[in-house]
Each structure stands twice: as C-alpha cells, then as structure tokens.
Design a protein around this motif. Structure first.
Motif: not given
Ligand code: RAT
Ligand code: ZN
Length: 428
Positions: A387-411
């Motif tokens: 839940d927390v990460l969906v919220e945090k990646y959404s916040d990032l998406f809104r300001v113009g940063w789309a997390v990729t598969d590779a980013d997600l896997e690394r994080d």
C-alpha cells in the motif's frame, strides 16, 4: 468561488499510476524473496529449540499476554499446566470466546489458512492432527516458500544453557539459517556474566579491569567465530546512557566496540525494553518505555568507523531515529519491533522511513519465535508495504517519474535485505 470544495482542477488532471503498474508493485512486494534479519528461530540441527506447530503458535508470549487479560486463573496455575492445556486455554479464550481481532491472533488465522486449514471449521483437534503429520524438513521449505523468505538470521546466546551445548560440540550448519551473537546478559548484568565467563574458561573478575576486558574480547571473538555471526546484538532499557561511568559503557568501549571493529561486525542495538514489568507473565512480562536516543547518537557519532543496526521499541522514538539515520551513514534502521509490529505502527513507520531515508533501511524482520508465524508476519507486513509503495510511486508518477520494472526490482531487492547485506559489507 470557494477554493476548497472538492478536488482541484489540477488534481483531477493529474496522471494516476496506471492500474497495471499498481498491480505489478503489489505483486512484486508480495513475492520478492526476503532476508529475515532478526528471528528467534533456530537451525533445525538445534532440534527442539526450533519451535513449530499449533500449540507453539497458541502459547506464543504475544498471545499469552492477551489471553491473561481474560483469564482469572492464578498465573502460577497456568504455568503449571501442560503446554497442550495452555494452548487449549488460549484457544478457548482468544478464538472461541471472542473474535481474533488483535494482530497476534489474526496472525494465527492467516497462517492456518495459508497452510490450507480452516480454523473455524476444522477446530483445534483437526489442526493438531494436521501438524502431527508434517515432517520438519518439508515444513521448513513450505513455510519459506509461502513467506518468500530466503534466509533467516537466528538470535544465538552463549548464555543460554540449552543452546550453548549445540555450538560447543559443533554441527553441520544449514545455510538457510545465519547467526547473530546476542549478548544481553553480558552487558546488563556484569556480576552474573562474569561468573558464566569464568565457568567457560575466561579469566575475568567482577571488577572490570583491563585483563577482564581483554578476556571479554576473547569470549566475543571465540563466539563470533563459532557462530559465524553476522552481527552482535543487545536490547537495552530506556535509561541507557552513553557516555557514562557504568559497567555497560565500560564493556561497550573496552570490549564490544573494539571486537566489532576488528571483525567488521555491526553492533545491533534495540532500545526501549523495560524488563519484567510483570514477572508473573514470564517471557510475556516485558514492557516498553521511550528511550533517550541522545545516548545512541553520542555512541554512533563518536564511532564513525563502526556500524550500528538500530530498531526502537517505542513508537515515540521512531521519528528521531530516522533523523539520526539521515545524519549518520553508519546507522542502519531496521524492522518494526515487537509492540510496533502492528499495522498502525508499521504503516506510519514505513511511510516515515521512506520519506526520510528512501530505500536505505530494512522495513521489517519477523521476530518469529515459532516457524509457522513467519507466514503471517511477512504477509501482513508485505500488504502494508505494498500500500505504502503504491502511494509513493504514485506520488512520483504525478511529478513526472515513472518507475520501470528494473527500478522496482532494484528497490525491492534493497528493501528486502539488499540494503542490510550492503551495510554488512560496508567500510566507513
Ligand atoms: O519479540 C519478542 O519475542 C520479544 O520477546 C523479544 O525477544 C525481542 O524480540 C528481542 O529480541 O529482545
Ligand atoms: Zn527479537
């Protein structure tokens, strides 16, 4: 026009995280293999020390404390019962006479369902029968698969008379279980510990002179080697002070820190336990207090080449601990420990840690004392982290940063043990 009625035009037009990405985040959080960096589980070679099965789950001290709120039986009469009778009493009290709404009781339900059992329909006798048919080796594998845990770190005490003989005669290690050297008795009760060390052949005396300190170092070196320990660990009462003219500060300065530096081991500190506020509850009798974290800040600031792992027990200490970690790279924050391992606190602490530290911490450890519990401890925490990460990646998406598969896997690799393992190897 009133400015605050309903969502602003900007918010309505903000891009939302694509549903497919949200699904992927939740799925990956639920399944990324994790290092469970602090447990009370044991390598199966330590035989009966590795607890598992329904009666162990029911007599877990988290449940015993809750059951006693509704049991009128004198404490000593409960302790005199056989384990199976204690388990039946807890079952009746917490699962039949009321709903299992607390985190620890809900955990039993999650675990049993994950194992294919239905606690409401099956009842205790059938559940017991099912466990009696399991073989330990296969059960360890099943639990690790269901919880997506790749390695457990144990808690190993040379002061435990049941555990010590196993290490003294040595055995074939299971690589899935790493070790941590736990030294509470050494630091909190030097008078008692000096007797144990003397019995084990170390030439210490009750006065903490140089000779005693060098013998304590020899003791730590021998045990770190015997265990192949990943870190040295202690839990401390809220009034721990540092620097100070106390046995504990003398032992830390004169033995523990030099040992950790020489062997490249982090010193794990767990502030906030108040021991035995109700001794009649035995293992369940410890409480919590807000620690003075300035002692920890003094310790960490004075030793920039040492590594410290810290988890605090009081909810009130969490913000200052995060801020401290921002100041000191030799501090790695980990886990939602014991009384903070409840959804309310996990949610709050995980958000705050991500907001202040990014992924440079370890959000959770199970602290499981019974193998089966690993299933619920990780499922419940992963749900919240998702839940927390969906919220945090959404916040990032809104300001113009789309997390990729590779980013997600690394994080996620970092959050589920990677940051911890990097910290173990770091040289500051
Ligand atoms: O969480 C627990 O089971 C506590 O009893 C403690 O053992 C605690 O986790 C600790 O490691 O001191
Ligand atoms: Zn623990």
């Amino acid at each position: 026009m009133p400015a605050c009625s309903g969502p602003s035009e900007a918010a309505v037009n903000e891009p939302a995280l694509p549903k497919e990405l949200e699904r992927k985040i939740r799925e990956r959080v639920a399944t990324t293999p994790t290092y469970d960096i602090h447990t009370h589980l044991y390598d199966p070679a330590l035989e009966s020390l590795l607890l598992w099965g329904i009666d162990e789950q029911l007599t877990y001290h988290y449940l015993v404390a809750e059951a006693f709120r509704s049991i009128e039986l004198p404490y000593e009469k409960y302790w005199a019962l056989k384990k199976s009778e204690q388990a039946e009493l807890v079952w009746r009290t917490l699962f039949e006479q009321r709903s299992p709404l607390s985190e620890a009781t809900r955990g039993v339900i999650t675990t049993l369902h994950a194992l294919g059992l239905d606690p409401k329909k099956d009842g205790l006798p059938k559940i017991r029968r099912w466990f009696s048919e399991q073989k330990l080796g296969a059960f360890v594998t099943r639990v690790m698969e269901l919880a997506h845990v790749h390695t457990f770190c144990m808690t190993n005490s040379p002061f435990d008379p049941e555990e010590r003989p196993f290490w003294e005669k040595s055995f074939q290690r299971d690589p899935l279980f790493t070790a941590a050297l736990r030294i509470d008795p050494l630091l909190i009760d030097w008078q008692g510990a000096s007797k144990t060390l003397t019995e084990q052949g170390y030439a210490v005396n009750p006065t903490l002179d140089q000779k005693s300190l060098s013998e304590v170092r020899r003791f730590l070196a021998d045990w770190s080697k015997k265990l192949n320990a990943k870190y040295v660990m202690v839990s401390l009462e809220p009034d721990f002070a540092y620097p100070a003219k106390s046995d504990i500060a003398t032992l830390i300065d004169g033995a523990v820190l030099p040992h950790c530096l020489e062997h490249g081991l982090p010193f794990a500190l767990m502030p906030g336990v108040v021991r035995q506020v109700n001794p009649a509850l035995r293992l369940a009798g410890d409480g919590v207090g807000r620690a003075d974290l300035s002692a920890y800040q003094n310790l960490i600031a004075a030793h920039p080449h040492h590594k410290f792992l810290v988890t605090a027990l009081a909810r009130e200490n969490q913000h200052e601990l995060c801020v401290m970690a921002r100041k000191f790279r030799n501090l790695h924050v980990f886990g939602c420990w014991w009384f903070t391992n409840i959804p309310t606190a996990i949610n709050d602490m995980t958000r705050m840690r991500l907001e202040l530290l990014g992924p440079s911490f370890t959000p959770q450890h199970s602290d499981a004392r019974v193998l089966d519990q690993v299933i619920y401890k990780w499922r419940h925490s992963r749900q919240i982290l998702g839940d927390v990460l969906v919220e945090k990646y959404s916040d990032l998406f809104r300001v113009g940063w789309a997390v990729t598969d590779a980013d997600l896997e690394r994080d996620l690799r970092q959050l589920f043990g990677g940051s911890f393992e990097t910290f173990l190897l770091a040289n500051f």
